[in-house]
Design an enzyme around this catalytic site. Structure first.
Site, PDB file in Angstrom:
ATOM      1  N   ASP A 171      -5.203 -31.884 -17.881  1.00  0.00           N
ATOM      2  CA  ASP A 171      -6.530 -31.161 -17.764  1.00  0.00           C
ATOM      3  C   ASP A 171      -6.084 -29.533 -17.928  1.00  0.00           C
ATOM      4  OD1 ASP A 171      -7.769 -33.304 -17.987  1.00  0.00           O
ATOM      5  OD2 ASP A 171      -9.051 -33.029 -16.475  1.00  0.00           O
ATOM      6  N   ASP A 176      -5.671 -27.260 -12.268  1.00  0.00           N
ATOM      7  CA  ASP A 176      -6.726 -28.252 -12.353  1.00  0.00           C
ATOM      8  C   ASP A 176      -6.506 -28.970 -10.883  1.00  0.00           C
ATOM      9  OD1 ASP A 176      -8.915 -29.865 -13.690  1.00  0.00           O
ATOM     10  OD2 ASP A 176      -7.762 -31.416 -13.175  1.00  0.00           O
ATOM     11  N   GLU A 196      -7.582 -32.617  -8.761  1.00  0.00           N
ATOM     12  CA  GLU A 196      -8.357 -33.878  -8.663  1.00  0.00           C
ATOM     13  C   GLU A 196      -8.347 -34.152  -7.309  1.00  0.00           C
ATOM     14  OE1 GLU A 196      -9.369 -35.161 -11.379  1.00  0.00           O
ATOM     15  OE2 GLU A 196      -8.428 -34.102 -12.749  1.00  0.00           O
ATOM     16  N   HIS A 201      -8.788 -36.302 -17.161  1.00  0.00           N
ATOM     17  CA  HIS A 201      -9.143 -36.265 -15.599  1.00  0.00           C
ATOM     18  C   HIS A 201      -7.806 -36.526 -14.665  1.00  0.00           C
ATOM     19  CE1 HIS A 201     -13.532 -35.838 -16.017  1.00  0.00           C
ATOM     20  NE2 HIS A 201     -13.421 -36.992 -17.179  1.00  0.00           N
TER      21      HIS A 201
END
Length: 575
Positions: A170, A24, A26, A165
């Site tokens: 995540d 994941d 960001e 998030h």
């Protein structure tokens, strides 16, 4: 029970042996061209076991927009001391090495990593990519789970980690979702990585129908062994026949989203039962499939449209025989041809070399009185129709035809090759190309006929092929048909098995025609098995192909197709 073989049915990589890296990212926004990565989280798993984790903040080199700060909680101050992406990327790629990249909305994450590789001059490793959002849409109905967002799936499955998030949280939540989805698709029959990736491709457009799901129980009694499977309809009719190295896995796949063929989905909806015939090895399964297709002509097999329909070229039974395309394998006929057009093309090519008549009229043995046609004036026919050629004078042409087909002479092929090369030397390239293609097809047809006829003439032979695991696949062939099949596994002496097979093998009596009554497709299948894959002949009577057979011209035909100097007609035809 014989284990499935990769050469027979592509088994794929079992999911329990696949290493997944669930990732994941960001970022500062949604464009991998304009925006940067602010955090990386990844979890490595295999067989349900967690092997390691990787997590780091990343300095994107720019300020983080307020809306992203509000969503993720990652501020510009938090990433100021973090490594830049060019420093963090090698560790991420090393963590990903040899694994399947998994992400929720995988195109987004994979796109950012690929762009980073391009930006910093590192090769993108091109891992297999699995999107859990697409997988969820393939495995779950909309009634069951209307949304496939990560948060909705985490709530649906009750995961211990809830997505927030942040990259590692995540990724951990995605791992749990992935495992739940793998359990679900396991019940649908998906057991390998290849099946899993196929399931997710265009999953939204190819979801398994409700009827497919309801029919899953039909695979329950099918064994995990090589053989043949038969789908049967409500009146016990055979709907479809197929083969596999693992019958259970193959039949089970018909009830998943991986099966996208409309006609097969329709077939599955009609099916009431699946029967199976366990076979010793791939050869036996292939032969049984051919025989079942011929016997049942199942509606949903494309090969059932004209099962066993072949054509032959044979001389007619009259005083002055001519060549005719027929469907019955007469003694001495040329074939088999899979289309009427191919058989007619062979006739036209043969008549350029063998002086048989081209007309279709019946000519009486005595006192023929027709007027000679233009072919006689061109010197291409002896005009037996006008009494200008007797039966005795015509007979050598028929003998030449029979000898050419049987492989007792090949002067006609030499003459045709010479004509092609003369046309090429004269720069008549288009004519040379056409004649070359027809001659290559004729050489192939003659080679096929001579090879298959020699095999079909064998009263008995026994072949043994290595099974790749220290054992042997065994087959008894009589008059071009499979009479018995078995295996001698590693550690088992093969000769006692061979003798038992010969004793109990099916008795096969030779029939009429060039292949002695054997179905052409079966003879072809047996010939390929006996002459490839390291197969050894354990027992046979003298088996040899004719000295003047068309196989002598196989090299010329291959070079002609490739455009080498020896087949320069092909070079000229290609310009």
């Amino acid at each position: 029970m014989t284990a499935p073989q990769l050469s027979f049915d592509e088994l794929g990589t079992p999911l329990r042996e696949v290493t997944f890296v669930v990732l994941d990212l960001e970022t500062t926004g949604g464009s991998h061209q304009r925006d940067g990565i602010t955090e990386v989280g990844a979890v490595k798993v295999r067989g349900g076991e967690r092997l390691g984790e990787l997590a780091t903040l990343v300095d994107p080199g720019t300020g983080i927009p307020p809306n992203i700060v509000a969503l993720t909680g990652i501020t510009t101050a938090m990433v100021r001391a973090a490594p830049r992406m060019e420093a963090a990327l090698p560790s991420v790629l090393e963590f990903l090495s040899g694994a399947v990249l998994v992400a929720h909305n995988a195109p987004f994450d994979a796109g950012f990593l690929r762009s980073a590789c391009e930006r910093y001059g590192l090769p993108w490793p091109k891992p297999p990519v699995l999107c859990t959002a697409r997988l969820a849409r393939a495995a779950l109905t909309r009634d069951e789970c209307p949304s496939v967002r990560l948060g909705a799936l985490a709530r649906h499955f009750g995961t211990r980690t809830r997505p927030d998030h942040r990259a590692l949280s995540d990724a951990r939540a995605t791992v749990e979702v992935l495992h739940h989805l793998l359990e679900r698709i396991g019940n649908l029959g998906v057991q390998s990585l290849e099946e899993l990736l196929a399931l997710t491709r265009e999953a939204s457009a190819h979801r398994p129908t409700q009827r497919q799901r309801q029919q899953r129980h039909l695979a329950a009694a099918v064994p995990s062994a090589p053989g043949v499977y038969l789908f049967r309809g409500p009146r016990e009719e055979v709907l479809y026949v197929g083969t596999s190295g693992d019958l259970h896995r193959r039949v089970r796949s018909y009830f998943t989203a991986g099966e996208r063929r409309r006609r097969i989905r329709d077939m599955v909806a009609l099916a009431e039962r699946v029967d199976s015939v366990v076979c010793a090895h791939a050869l036996e399964a292939g032969v049984r499939e051919l025989r079942l297709l011929a016997a049942h002509k199942p509606k949903y097999n494309r090969r059932s449209r004209n099962p066993g329909r072949v054509w032959w070229v044979a001389p007619t039974e009259e005083a002055f025989p001519r060549l005719s395309v027929v469907t019955s394998p007469k003694e001495g006929a040329l074939g088999p041809f899979t289309s009427h057009r191919a058989a007619e093309s062979a006739v036209h090519t043969l008549l350029d070399a063998v002086p048989l008549r081209r007309c279709t009229q019946r000519i009486p043995a005595r006192a023929p009185s027709a007027t000679p046609c233009m072919l006689h004036e061109l010197g291409r026919c002896g005009a037996p129709c006008a009494g200008l050629q007797s039966r005795e004078e015509y007979a050598p042409a028929v003998t030449r035809w029979r000898d050419l087909v049987a492989g007792r002479r090949d002067a006609e092929l030499a003459a045709l090759v010479g004509e092609v090369e003369v046309l090429a030397d004269q720069e008549r390239y288009e004519e040379a190309a056409g004649d070359r293609d027809r001659l290559v097809a004729l050489i192939g047809a003659l080679t096929r006929r001579q090879s298959l006829a020699e095999l079909a003439a064998q009263p008995e032979l026994v072949g043994a092929r290595p099974d790749g695991r220290g054992g042997w696949e065994l087959a008894v062939v009589r008059y071009g048909q499979l009479a018995a099949a078995d295996v001698a596994r590693r550690g088992v002496r093969p000769m006692p098995v061979v003798e038992a097979m010969r004793t109990g093998a099916q008795t096969i009596l030779p029939g009429p025609g060039p292949l002695h009554g054997a179905p052409p497709e079966e003879v072809r299948l047996l010939y390929r098995w006996l002459t490839s894959g390291g197969t050894r002949l354990v027992y046979c009577e003298p088996w040899a192909e004719p000295a003047y057979g068309a196989a002598r011209w196989g090299g010329w035909a291959a070079r002609a197709r490739e455009g080498t100097e020896a087949g320069r007609a092909a070079v000229h035809a290609l310009g």
